[in-house]
Design an enzyme around this catalytic site. Structure first.
Site, mmCIF file in Angstrom:
data_model
loop_
_atom_site.group_PDB
_atom_site.id
_atom_site.type_symbol
_atom_site.label_atom_id
_atom_site.label_comp_id
_atom_site.label_asym_id
_atom_site.label_seq_id
_atom_site.Cartn_x
_atom_site.Cartn_y
_atom_site.Cartn_z
ATOM 1 N N SER A 1 -50.768 -44.077 40.611
ATOM 2 C CA SER A 1 -49.898 -45.161 41.079
ATOM 3 C C SER A 1 -49.667 -46.184 39.960
ATOM 4 O O SER A 1 -50.474 -46.295 39.028
ATOM 5 C CB SER A 1 -50.551 -45.835 42.287
ATOM 6 O OG SER A 1 -51.823 -46.314 41.915
ATOM 7 N N PHE B 1 -54.050 -37.201 43.461
ATOM 8 C CA PHE B 1 -54.375 -36.167 44.454
ATOM 9 C C PHE B 1 -53.223 -35.213 44.723
ATOM 10 O O PHE B 1 -53.411 -34.127 45.263
ATOM 11 C CB PHE B 1 -54.805 -36.817 45.784
ATOM 12 C CG PHE B 1 -53.650 -37.382 46.562
ATOM 13 C CD1 PHE B 1 -52.851 -36.563 47.353
ATOM 14 C CD2 PHE B 1 -53.331 -38.739 46.504
ATOM 15 C CE1 PHE B 1 -51.762 -37.074 48.058
ATOM 16 C CE2 PHE B 1 -52.252 -39.259 47.194
ATOM 17 C CZ PHE B 1 -51.462 -38.413 47.974
ATOM 18 N N GLU C 1 -60.720 -37.809 43.206
ATOM 19 C CA GLU C 1 -61.916 -37.534 44.019
ATOM 20 C C GLU C 1 -61.544 -36.914 45.370
ATOM 21 O O GLU C 1 -62.394 -36.369 46.068
ATOM 22 C CB GLU C 1 -62.748 -38.808 44.211
ATOM 23 C CG GLU C 1 -62.085 -39.939 45.001
ATOM 24 C CD GLU C 1 -61.142 -40.799 44.156
ATOM 25 O OE1 GLU C 1 -60.608 -40.320 43.134
ATOM 26 O OE2 GLU C 1 -60.913 -41.962 44.566
ATOM 27 N N GLU D 1 -42.985 -48.116 46.918
ATOM 28 C CA GLU D 1 -43.267 -46.689 47.055
ATOM 29 C C GLU D 1 -44.165 -46.492 48.278
ATOM 30 O O GLU D 1 -45.254 -47.065 48.357
ATOM 31 C CB GLU D 1 -43.997 -46.173 45.807
ATOM 32 C CG GLU D 1 -44.265 -44.686 45.881
ATOM 33 C CD GLU D 1 -45.091 -44.162 44.703
ATOM 34 O OE1 GLU D 1 -46.078 -44.809 44.331
ATOM 35 O OE2 GLU D 1 -44.747 -43.091 44.190
ATOM 36 N N LYS E 1 -61.031 -36.134 34.665
ATOM 37 C CA LYS E 1 -61.483 -36.864 35.862
ATOM 38 C C LYS E 1 -60.416 -36.645 36.927
ATOM 39 O O LYS E 1 -59.440 -37.382 37.003
ATOM 40 C CB LYS E 1 -61.625 -38.353 35.524
ATOM 41 C CG LYS E 1 -62.607 -39.122 36.386
ATOM 42 C CD LYS E 1 -62.286 -39.150 37.859
ATOM 43 C CE LYS E 1 -61.158 -40.052 38.253
ATOM 44 N NZ LYS E 1 -60.820 -39.937 39.704
ATOM 45 N N CYS F 1 -44.263 -37.578 43.046
ATOM 46 C CA CYS F 1 -43.699 -38.727 42.317
ATOM 47 C C CYS F 1 -42.208 -38.521 42.085
ATOM 48 O O CYS F 1 -41.505 -39.446 41.719
ATOM 49 C CB CYS F 1 -44.414 -38.933 40.996
ATOM 50 S SG CYS F 1 -44.057 -37.636 39.840
HETATM 51 P P1 NAD Z 1 -54.091 -43.481 42.452
HETATM 52 O O1 NAD Z 1 -53.492 -44.405 41.466
HETATM 53 O O2 NAD Z 1 -54.725 -44.046 43.666
HETATM 54 O O3 NAD Z 1 -55.232 -42.582 41.754
HETATM 55 C C1 NAD Z 1 -54.987 -41.907 40.538
HETATM 56 C C2 NAD Z 1 -56.302 -41.789 39.779
HETATM 57 O O4 NAD Z 1 -56.792 -43.092 39.455
HETATM 58 C C3 NAD Z 1 -57.398 -41.090 40.577
HETATM 59 O O5 NAD Z 1 -58.097 -40.226 39.726
HETATM 60 C C4 NAD Z 1 -58.262 -42.245 41.076
HETATM 61 O O6 NAD Z 1 -59.618 -41.894 41.198
HETATM 62 C C5 NAD Z 1 -58.092 -43.302 40.000
HETATM 63 N N1 NAD Z 1 -58.133 -44.679 40.533
HETATM 64 C C6 NAD Z 1 -57.733 -45.091 41.767
HETATM 65 N N2 NAD Z 1 -57.876 -46.443 41.871
HETATM 66 C C7 NAD Z 1 -58.351 -46.870 40.680
HETATM 67 C C8 NAD Z 1 -58.685 -48.157 40.164
HETATM 68 N N3 NAD Z 1 -58.563 -49.261 40.902
HETATM 69 N N4 NAD Z 1 -59.144 -48.238 38.897
HETATM 70 C C9 NAD Z 1 -59.263 -47.142 38.123
HETATM 71 N N5 NAD Z 1 -58.965 -45.890 38.569
HETATM 72 C C10 NAD Z 1 -58.515 -45.757 39.826
HETATM 73 O O7 NAD Z 1 -52.960 -42.402 42.820
HETATM 74 P P2 NAD Z 1 -53.010 -41.276 43.959
HETATM 75 O O8 NAD Z 1 -52.933 -41.937 45.289
HETATM 76 O O9 NAD Z 1 -54.097 -40.315 43.688
HETATM 77 O O10 NAD Z 1 -51.634 -40.514 43.638
HETATM 78 C C11 NAD Z 1 -50.387 -40.953 44.097
HETATM 79 C C12 NAD Z 1 -49.650 -41.765 43.062
HETATM 80 O O11 NAD Z 1 -49.504 -41.026 41.860
HETATM 81 C C13 NAD Z 1 -48.243 -42.129 43.497
HETATM 82 O O12 NAD Z 1 -47.992 -43.459 43.149
HETATM 83 C C14 NAD Z 1 -47.373 -41.186 42.694
HETATM 84 O O13 NAD Z 1 -46.054 -41.630 42.483
HETATM 85 C C15 NAD Z 1 -48.148 -41.097 41.428
HETATM 86 N N6 NAD Z 1 -47.793 -39.911 40.660
HETATM 87 C C16 NAD Z 1 -47.044 -40.096 39.539
HETATM 88 C C17 NAD Z 1 -46.636 -38.999 38.779
HETATM 89 C C18 NAD Z 1 -45.783 -39.192 37.547
HETATM 90 O O14 NAD Z 1 -45.626 -38.250 36.788
HETATM 91 N N7 NAD Z 1 -45.222 -40.365 37.319
HETATM 92 C C19 NAD Z 1 -47.038 -37.710 39.167
HETATM 93 C C20 NAD Z 1 -47.831 -37.560 40.308
HETATM 94 C C21 NAD Z 1 -48.199 -38.686 41.046
#
Ligand code: NAD
Length: 487
Positions: free
Chosen positions: A226, A149, A176, A380, A173, A281
């Site tokens: 994450s 997000f 959401e 984190e 994808k 991140c």
């Molecule tokens: P998230 O992991 O909750 O969601 C990321 C994606 O995975 C979304 O599209 C979500 O719908 C999907 N998702 C969520 N739970 C899932 C599950 N159990 N099974 C399968 N798919 C699932 O992350 P977020 O809260 O949207 O974003 C924040 C995180 O992203 C932080 O941890 C941040 O550090 C990380 N991030 C990393 C980078 C990088 O380059 N390393 C860049 C931006 C954000």
């Protein structure tokens, strides 16, 4: 209330699904839209369209593909402010931060415009007697991108422009929580002349992700989110024989030496820790004031934090920091602040105080006397909560950071080239900054996290991105018999 459609081929559809998810304006907590939580059926449709489109897009000459990207870039510029406002609306970041989010994405489009050069192979004549060797890079087929997000434009744009420039077709994808920006970005790509089916957008959560990771028609998965989900996506999709690049979470450190120039250092630390409400991140979430640097650093930070104005970024242009993404994120952060004193931490500034009544706000928070055993050191939190540590030496700072399981980013503030060089060589992470708060590589370099911040081999962006989205073919040719005159 916006009813968010998905994009399959050239059609914007409202699939019949059991569940929809709310899209908030986090600054007001108002629900502004609902996105469908799709499943395997919609993924099947999107992949079928992408496979159909690959038949011609995959063999379209790269300079012709690039022309679509050039037009796309112009449309993105023409709609720059409109898209930035959309990002600020559904994510809550300030307008300047939203502009930065989109600018970094446009830079990837600009990079991808050079695809005809980037995807060139190699050639060696006389590899053996009468044998010449050459390599070519070919697209993979259907690729998929799953995004978080926090950067509604930049992170999707790390993926689909380059993948599509390489000749692949794509299923995106998006998170959401922020589906509106992704839809607008896709709409403009079609307007630029992208053939239908080359880019498809399916909204949803876990079901869509798992369907993409196991779909036999998907050749490669790019994931950013994450660490637990990054690992899940990596293991699931790898087991299915797919190429995977999967970027996870982070715990980034900002180390300040006593010789650092105070004013630019505080500005950079503030931007790193509290920019995008700490939801990057690359956000610095651990601040280490080495030796004599710690006391003045704390005082200067507290003064700067008091000046940071919280608010609704679209209602008040003076807003310095917007809200976090939703009520769950706010409650998680409030919980961590509430637990801190019990663990022996000092809440030097409490972000639960003095916040706007409406919206998902957490004020800038400083937790002093943090040490390696504390939760805020290891986990984190992903919000505007900064932990202050007081290592006695640069060596101690490096050693404690190097125990962490993540490996995204670390920055050192100093006037000493010797200290900077030592830091860059000894610190264990993939992105290092010297005197800058957010050492995020732009489109030309790979976004090169390590350990639990990245699962895979080839990272997003830069030439590694081109390699990820293409596979190499080696052709050896023998033309025996020497040269004869035919004419
Ligand atoms: P998230 O992991 O909750 O969601 C990321 C994606 O995975 C979304 O599209 C979500 O719908 C999907 N998702 C969520 N739970 C899932 C599950 N159990 N099974 C399968 N798919 C699932 O992350 P977020 O809260 O949207 O974003 C924040 C995180 O992203 C932080 O941890 C941040 O550090 C990380 N991030 C990393 C980078 C990088 O380059 N390393 C860049 C931006 C954000």
């Amino acid at each position: 209330m916006i009813r968010v459609p998905i994009l399959i081929g050239e059609h914007w559809l409202h699939p019949e699904v059991e569940q929809t998810g709310p899209v908030h304006n986090p600054a007001t907590a108002e629900v502004i839209g609902r996105a469908p939580l799709c499943g395997a059926a919609e993924v099947d449709q999107a992949v079928a369209e992408a496979q159909r489109a690959f038949a011609s897009w995959g063999s379209t000459p790269p300079p012709k593909r690039a022309r679509v990207l050039f037009r796309y870039r112009e449309l993105l510029e023409a709609h720059f402010e409109e898209i930035s406002r959309l990002i600020a609306t559904e994510n809550g970041k300030t307008l300047d931060e939203a502009r930065g989010d989109l600018r970094r994405g446009v830079e990837v489009v600009e990079f991808a415009c050079g695809i005809a050069h980037l995807a060139k192979g190699e050639h060696l004549s006389r590899l053996a007697e009468e044998v010449d060797g050459m390599t070519m890079r070919e697209p993979l087929g259907v690729c998929a991108g799953i995004t978080p997000f926090n950067f509604p434009a930049m992170v999707p744009m790390w993926m689909y422009p380059l993948s599509i420039a390489c000749g692949n077709t794509f299923v995106l994808k998006p998170s959401e929580k922020v589906p509106l920006t992704a839809n607008r970005l896709a709409e403009l790509f079609l307007e630029a002349g992208l053939p239908p089916g080359v880019l498809n957008v399916v909204h949803g959560s876990r079901e869509v992700v798992d369907a993409l990771c196991t779909h036999p028609g998907v050749r490669a998965i790019s994931f950013v989110g994450s660490s637990p989900v990054a690992r899940h996506v990596y293991t699931t999709a790898c087991q299915q024989g797919k190429r995977v690049q999967s970027a996870g979470g982070a715990k980034n450190v900002l180390v300040v030496l006593p010789d650092a120039d105070p004013e630019p250092t505080i500005r950079a630390v503030m931007g790193s820790a509290f920019g995008c409400a700490g939801q990057r991140c690359m956000a610095g979430s651990l601040l280490m004031g080495v030796g004599k640097a710690a006391d003045p650093l704390r005082e200067q930070m507290l003064a700067a934090m008091d000046k940071l104005q919280l608010g609704d970024p679209l209602a008040d242009p003076r807003t310095g920091m917007g809200p976090v993404i939703d009520g769950r994120a706010r409650d998680r952060l409030f919980g961590a602040i509430a637990e801190a004193p019990g663990e022996g931490l000092e809440v030097a500034r409490d972000g639960r105080q003095g916040i706007p009544e409406k919206g998902f706000f957490v004020g800038p928070t400083l937790l002093d006397r943090t040490e390696a055993q504390h939760r805020v050191f290891k986990e984190e939190l992903f919000g505007p909560v900064l932990a202050l540590l007081r290592p006695a030496s640069l060596e101690e700072a490096i050693t404690s950071f190097n125990q962490l399981p993540y490996g995204n980013a670390a920055t050192l503030f100093t006037e000493s080239g010797t200290a900077a060089r030592h830091f860059a060589l000894q610190i264990k992470c993939g992105m290092v900054g010297i005197n800058l708060g957010v050492p995020a590589p732009m489109a030309l370099f790979a976004f090169s996290g390590w350990d639990q911040s990245f699962y895979g081999d080839l990272h997003v962006q830069g030439t590694e991105g081109v390699m990820f989205y293409t596979r190499q073919k080696t052709v050896l040719s023998r033309w025996a018999g020497g040269f004869r005159h035919f004419f």
